[in-house]
Design a protein around this motif. Structure first.
Motif, PDB file in Angstrom:
ATOM      1  N   ARG A 183       0.827  -1.211   0.000  1.00  0.00           N
ATOM      2  CA  ARG A 183       0.000   0.000   0.000  1.00  0.00           C
ATOM      3  C   ARG A 183       0.862   1.263   0.000  1.00  0.00           C
ATOM      4  NH1 ARG A 183      -5.428  -0.353   1.156  1.00  0.00           N
ATOM      5  NH2 ARG A 183      -6.213  -2.454   1.620  1.00  0.00           N
ATOM      6  N   ARG A 184       1.934   1.246   0.793  1.00  0.00           N
ATOM      7  CA  ARG A 184       2.800   2.431   0.854  1.00  0.00           C
ATOM      8  C   ARG A 184       3.516   2.651  -0.481  1.00  0.00           C
ATOM      9  NH1 ARG A 184       3.651   0.380   6.111  1.00  0.00           N
ATOM     10  NH2 ARG A 184       5.546  -0.709   5.485  1.00  0.00           N
ATOM     11  N   MET A 185       3.934   1.566  -1.116  1.00  0.00           N
ATOM     12  CA  MET A 185       4.614   1.705  -2.399  1.00  0.00           C
ATOM     13  C   MET A 185       3.656   2.201  -3.483  1.00  0.00           C
ATOM     14  SD  MET A 185       6.956  -1.773  -2.218  1.00  0.00           S
ATOM     15  CE  MET A 185       7.848  -1.489  -3.749  1.00  0.00           C
ATOM     16  N   LEU A 186       2.416   1.711  -3.455  1.00  0.00           N
ATOM     17  CA  LEU A 186       1.428   2.185  -4.421  1.00  0.00           C
ATOM     18  C   LEU A 186       1.067   3.645  -4.150  1.00  0.00           C
ATOM     19  CD1 LEU A 186      -0.938  -0.912  -4.663  1.00  0.00           C
ATOM     20  CD2 LEU A 186       0.722  -0.111  -6.355  1.00  0.00           C
ATOM     21  N   ALA A 187       1.020   4.020  -2.873  1.00  0.00           N
ATOM     22  CA  ALA A 187       0.745   5.419  -2.534  1.00  0.00           C
ATOM     23  C   ALA A 187       1.874   6.321  -3.024  1.00  0.00           C
ATOM     24  CB  ALA A 187       0.560   5.568  -1.023  1.00  0.00           C
ATOM     25  N   ALA A 188       3.106   5.837  -2.936  1.00  0.00           N
ATOM     26  CA  ALA A 188       4.246   6.604  -3.440  1.00  0.00           C
ATOM     27  C   ALA A 188       4.160   6.767  -4.950  1.00  0.00           C
ATOM     28  CB  ALA A 188       5.549   5.909  -3.057  1.00  0.00           C
ATOM     29  N   ALA A 189       3.711   5.716  -5.654  1.00  0.00           N
ATOM     30  CA  ALA A 189       3.551   5.821  -7.103  1.00  0.00           C
ATOM     31  C   ALA A 189       2.450   6.813  -7.453  1.00  0.00           C
ATOM     32  CB  ALA A 189       3.241   4.445  -7.696  1.00  0.00           C
ATOM     33  N   ALA A 190       1.345   6.783  -6.707  1.00  0.00           N
ATOM     34  CA  ALA A 190       0.244   7.715  -6.970  1.00  0.00           C
ATOM     35  C   ALA A 190       0.647   9.151  -6.664  1.00  0.00           C
ATOM     36  CB  ALA A 190      -0.975   7.320  -6.139  1.00  0.00           C
ATOM     37  N   ALA A 191       1.547   9.348  -5.676  1.00  0.00           N
ATOM     38  CA  ALA A 191       1.979  10.698  -5.309  1.00  0.00           C
ATOM     39  C   ALA A 191       2.751  11.381  -6.428  1.00  0.00           C
ATOM     40  CB  ALA A 191       2.820  10.635  -4.042  1.00  0.00           C
ATOM     41  N   LEU A 192       3.293  10.610  -7.361  1.00  0.00           N
ATOM     42  CA  LEU A 192       4.027  11.191  -8.491  1.00  0.00           C
ATOM     43  C   LEU A 192       3.100  11.739  -9.570  1.00  0.00           C
ATOM     44  CD1 LEU A 192       6.813   8.455  -8.880  1.00  0.00           C
ATOM     45  CD2 LEU A 192       7.035  10.699  -7.806  1.00  0.00           C
ATOM     46  N   LEU A 193       1.810  11.406  -9.499  1.00  0.00           N
ATOM     47  CA  LEU A 193       0.849  11.842 -10.508  1.00  0.00           C
ATOM     48  C   LEU A 193       0.327  13.237 -10.166  1.00  0.00           C
ATOM     49  CD1 LEU A 193      -1.167   8.510 -10.868  1.00  0.00           C
ATOM     50  CD2 LEU A 193       0.760   9.303 -12.253  1.00  0.00           C
ATOM     51  N   PRO A 194      -0.266  13.907 -11.130  1.00  0.00           N
ATOM     52  CA  PRO A 194      -0.866  15.225 -10.845  1.00  0.00           C
ATOM     53  C   PRO A 194      -1.862  15.134  -9.697  1.00  0.00           C
ATOM     54  CG  PRO A 194      -0.752  14.845 -13.204  1.00  0.00           C
ATOM     55  CD  PRO A 194      -0.340  13.568 -12.551  1.00  0.00           C
ATOM     56  N   ALA A 195      -1.952  16.183  -8.906  1.00  0.00           N
ATOM     57  CA  ALA A 195      -2.735  16.166  -7.673  1.00  0.00           C
ATOM     58  C   ALA A 195      -4.195  15.828  -7.896  1.00  0.00           C
ATOM     59  CB  ALA A 195      -2.607  17.510  -6.959  1.00  0.00           C
ATOM     60  N   HIS A 196      -4.756  16.292  -9.008  1.00  0.00           N
ATOM     61  CA  HIS A 196      -6.194  16.134  -9.200  1.00  0.00           C
ATOM     62  C   HIS A 196      -6.606  14.689  -9.508  1.00  0.00           C
ATOM     63  CE1 HIS A 196      -4.621  16.659 -13.286  1.00  0.00           C
ATOM     64  NE2 HIS A 196      -5.636  15.911 -13.656  1.00  0.00           N
ATOM     65  N   ASN A 227       6.535   2.328 -14.063  1.00  0.00           N
ATOM     66  CA  ASN A 227       5.804   3.072 -15.095  1.00  0.00           C
ATOM     67  C   ASN A 227       5.161   4.342 -14.580  1.00  0.00           C
ATOM     68  OD1 ASN A 227       6.290   1.095 -17.123  1.00  0.00           O
ATOM     69  ND2 ASN A 227       4.646  -0.180 -16.279  1.00  0.00           N
ATOM     70  N   SER A 228       5.408   4.686 -13.306  1.00  0.00           N
ATOM     71  CA  SER A 228       4.708   5.829 -12.723  1.00  0.00           C
ATOM     72  C   SER A 228       5.079   7.147 -13.409  1.00  0.00           C
ATOM     73  CB  SER A 228       4.989   5.921 -11.221  1.00  0.00           C
ATOM     74  OG  SER A 228       6.382   6.003 -10.989  1.00  0.00           O
ATOM     75  N   LEU A 229       6.355   7.348 -13.718  1.00  0.00           N
ATOM     76  CA  LEU A 229       6.760   8.590 -14.391  1.00  0.00           C
ATOM     77  C   LEU A 229       6.176   8.670 -15.794  1.00  0.00           C
ATOM     78  CD1 LEU A 229      10.491   8.905 -13.258  1.00  0.00           C
ATOM     79  CD2 LEU A 229       8.498  10.131 -12.392  1.00  0.00           C
ATOM     80  N   GLU A 230       6.159   7.555 -16.496  1.00  0.00           N
ATOM     81  CA  GLU A 230       5.560   7.537 -17.835  1.00  0.00           C
ATOM     82  C   GLU A 230       4.063   7.820 -17.751  1.00  0.00           C
ATOM     83  OE1 GLU A 230       5.009   4.441 -21.593  1.00  0.00           O
ATOM     84  OE2 GLU A 230       6.368   3.970 -19.941  1.00  0.00           O
ATOM     85  N   LEU A 231       3.399   7.263 -16.727  1.00  0.00           N
ATOM     86  CA  LEU A 231       1.976   7.530 -16.531  1.00  0.00           C
ATOM     87  C   LEU A 231       1.746   8.997 -16.196  1.00  0.00           C
ATOM     88  CD1 LEU A 231      -0.916   6.478 -16.271  1.00  0.00           C
ATOM     89  CD2 LEU A 231      -0.420   5.910 -13.878  1.00  0.00           C
ATOM     90  N   ARG A 232       2.614   9.573 -15.384  1.00  0.00           N
ATOM     91  CA  ARG A 232       2.486  10.992 -15.043  1.00  0.00           C
ATOM     92  C   ARG A 232       2.590  11.862 -16.298  1.00  0.00           C
ATOM     93  NH1 ARG A 232       6.662  14.383 -11.115  1.00  0.00           N
ATOM     94  NH2 ARG A 232       5.710  16.432 -11.436  1.00  0.00           N
ATOM     95  N   SER A 233       3.543  11.525 -17.164  1.00  0.00           N
ATOM     96  CA  SER A 233       3.702  12.300 -18.397  1.00  0.00           C
ATOM     97  C   SER A 233       2.470  12.158 -19.286  1.00  0.00           C
ATOM     98  CB  SER A 233       4.946  11.824 -19.134  1.00  0.00           C
ATOM     99  OG  SER A 233       5.082  12.486 -20.373  1.00  0.00           O
ATOM    100  N   ALA A 234       1.925  10.940 -19.374  1.00  0.00           N
ATOM    101  CA  ALA A 234       0.753  10.724 -20.221  1.00  0.00           C
ATOM    102  C   ALA A 234      -0.460  11.471 -19.682  1.00  0.00           C
ATOM    103  CB  ALA A 234       0.458   9.222 -20.306  1.00  0.00           C
ATOM    104  N   VAL A 235      -0.640  11.441 -18.363  1.00  0.00           N
ATOM    105  CA  VAL A 235      -1.774  12.155 -17.772  1.00  0.00           C
ATOM    106  C   VAL A 235      -1.618  13.665 -17.969  1.00  0.00           C
ATOM    107  CG1 VAL A 235      -2.923  12.719 -15.595  1.00  0.00           C
ATOM    108  CG2 VAL A 235      -2.291  10.358 -16.091  1.00  0.00           C
ATOM    109  N   GLY A 236      -0.396  14.178 -17.788  1.00  0.00           N
ATOM    110  CA  GLY A 236      -0.167  15.605 -17.990  1.00  0.00           C
ATOM    111  C   GLY A 236      -0.441  16.040 -19.417  1.00  0.00           C
TER     112      GLY A 236
END
Length: 248
Positions: A183-196, A227-236
């Motif tokens: 859960r903590r690792m997944l929360a860390a991955a989600a924290a890299l995404l845009p706040a909204h 893949n969290s950084l790649e997901l962040r870029s795609a969402v942005g």
């Protein structure tokens, strides 16, 4: 469990050594020329003895793997394959030793029958041949003892090992919620995404991992983090595209 496996490996080593002694004694027996019909059976005993030694060595190798290898206990699938190979090799050894003794008894009975009622010139060689077979069977008894002790030792720890593997596979195969670390690792991955969108993706991560067997959790978490950084870029990029659309 490891001590039992080590004891089994040593007992199988003793069985192989005793079988080699028996094989040597067997090689000293030659079927008399007056008994050509029995020569093929004597050769078959030698071949079966070689098969017994091979299967016992294989069982010893797998017992060594259980007793000394550091790979045991890390993968239920690997552990089960080792246990299966050990059981098969032991079963083959037991079958071979029974075949050897059965063939020797049949040879002895045939030789005694010739000695009692065969042609005159074959009676004496047949009686001597039967005595040699009796002498060789004496060297088979220690092999039986070692193999019986090996089977008993194997039965004691293999049953416990298989039961433990069954429990572990049942637990690993069941879909379970993620643990605290996941859960903590997944929360860390989600924290890299845009706040909204963090909360939405965090819920999706937890929902997906909860539908997986426990053994798949670690790999899923690693893939999400990778893949969290790649997901962040795609969402942005997606949000910028939406922001640039003209209002209706």
């Amino acid at each position: 469990m490891r001590r039992e496996a080590q004891a089994l490996a040593l007992r199988l080593d003793s069985a192989v050594a005793e079988a080699k002694v028996f094989d040597f004694q067997l090689s000293r027996i030659h079927c008399p020329g007056e008994l050509p019909a029995l020569d093929g059976d004597l050769r078959q005993v030698a071949l079966t003895t070689a098969e017994f030694i091979e299967s016992s060595r294989s069982a010893q190798k797998w017992a060594v793997t259980v007793g000394w290898s550091r790979a045991i206990g890390k993968s239920p699938g690997f552990d089960r394959s080792v246990v299966g190979a050990l059981e098969r090799s032991l079963d083959q050894s037991v079958a071979r030793i029974d075949q050897i003794d059965g063939c020797l008894l049949r040879l002895r009975a045939a030789a005694l029958e010739i000695a009692a009622s065969g042609p005159a010139r074959s009676r004496r060689p047949a009686a001597v041949f039967a005595q040699y077979l009796d002498y060789a069977r004496r060297y088979l008894r220690p092999v039986y003892v070692d193999l019986d002790l090996s089977a008993a030792a194997a039965g004691r720890f293999l049953a416990a090992l298989v039961a433990g593997l069954d429990r572990q596979l049942a637990t690993d195969g069941a879909c379970t919620p993620p643990g605290g670390l996941s859960r903590r690792m997944l929360a860390a991955a989600a924290a890299l995404l845009p706040a909204h969108c963090r909360d939405r993706y965090s819920e999706e991560f937890i929902s997906e991992i909860s539908d997986m067997p426990r053994r798949q959790h670690f790999g899923y978490v690693l893939r999400i983090l990778w893949n969290s950084l790649e997901l962040r870029s795609a969402v942005g990029t997606l949000m910028k595209t939406i922001d640039r659309r003209p209002l209706p």
